[in-house]
Write an enzyme that holds these catalytic residues in place. Structure first.
Site, PDB file in Angstrom:
ATOM      1  CE  LYS A  66      69.544  44.263  72.305  1.00 55.98           C
ATOM      2  NZ  LYS A  66      70.901  44.638  71.887  1.00 55.98           N
ATOM      3  CG  ASP A 102      72.687  47.885  72.161  1.00 53.31           C
ATOM      4  OD1 ASP A 102      73.167  47.578  73.263  1.00 53.31           O
ATOM      5  OD2 ASP A 102      71.683  47.337  71.674  1.00 53.31           O
TER       6      ASP A 102
END
Ligand code: ATR
Length: 268
Positions: A66, A102
């Site tokens: 990420k 997220d």
């Protein structure tokens, strides 16, 4: 031509994302394909660029890429910028746009699916790595009374809290600094993966508190501890589906229904 998407990670074989996006596509009538692709640990960028060169329209990114995905982007959403991590890429011509869904996924699972409002609540967030960092901003946006970030390495929690000072009532420290009871306790550590329980005090749960483990698919020591203390417990499956729905919306401009997909995965 069918639009193609993928999730990149290492490991990736057990990813539920292809199933989730296939359900979203079926439900909304979108002509798209979505695959799980393994990227070598030293070859994330090359793998993603090759996928784009082959016609890929966008991608999800999971552990451990990420931060590398963040660095790859020419433009990022404000929430991705703050998170320092990207889990969703969109390819627009030459441009690579990055978002981080997220935190929004977690907040949506908590507030809409689990019916736990966060405004005015006391939240304890365990962990100060990438997973925790991705959700701090969206949690603070909900206006909690206080957010305490707790980590084994206290310094990391204090540094993370300092990065978000001014966006809400947020502080950080070690487990010995956890005082009082919390309405929502979120596990964003890697402890569950190792079958370990972070050293929480027994009185950490307020009456009616929710314990939330961002891991999914197995009973974690943290959730077992929470249930034994009389708290409600939820795993991270809803967050997984909600972050996917946010990514799907970014790519396709259509918001899929998440409840039937969560139910489907629970049943599987
Ligand atoms: P991720 O990207 O999943 O957040 P990470 O950046 O490696 O992964 O962070 C892992 C987090 O889990 C850290 O907050 C780590 O605590 P330390 O910073 O003190 O190492 C936390 N963690 C891992 N194992 C743990 C355990 N057994 N108990 C408590 N915290 C743990």
């Amino acid at each position: 031509m069918t639009d193609t998407y993928a999730v990149f990670g290492n490991p990736i074989a057990h990813s539920k994302s292809p199933r989730i996006h296939a359900e979203f596509a079926r439900q909304t009538g979108q002509d798209m394909r979505y695959a799980a692709l393994l990227a070598p640990l030293e070859g994330f960028t090359e793998t993603v660029l090759a996928f784009r060169a082959g016609g890929g329209r966008g991608a999800n990114v999971t552990v451990p890429f990420k931060e590398a995905a963040w660095a790859l982007c020419g433009r990022r959403s404000a929430r991705a910028e703050l998170a320092g991590a990207v889990n969703t890429l969109k390819f627009d011509g030459e441009e690579i746009y990055g978002d981080n869904t997220d935190g929004a996924g977690l907040v949506r699972d908590l507030t809409a699916n689990l019916d736990v409002p966060l405004a005015g609540r006391r939240i304890l967030l365990m962990g100060a790595g990438g997973a925790a960092r991705g959700v701090v901003g969206p949690l603070l946006e909900q206006g909690p009374r206080a957010l305490f970030i707790v980590n084994r390495t206290a310094d990391k929690a204090m540094t993370l809290a300092a990065a978000f000072a001014g966006q809400g009532v947020v502080a950080g420290g070690g487990y010995d600094a956890v005082r009082g009871a919390y309405d929502v306790v979120i596990n964003a550590t890697a402890a569950s993966l190792a079958g370990e329980l972070p050293p929480l005090p027994e009185q950490v749960f307020a009456p009616g508190a929710l314990a939330y483990d961002m891991m999914y698919g197995r009973d974690t020591p943290f959730l077992a501890f929470a249930l034994a203390q009389g708290a409600r417990a939820a795993d991270g499956l809803g967050m997984l589906v909600e972050q996917a729905a946010e990514a799907f919306f970014l790519w396709r401009g259509v918001r899929p229904l998440t409840a039937p997909v969560i139910a489907l995965l629970r049943a599987a």
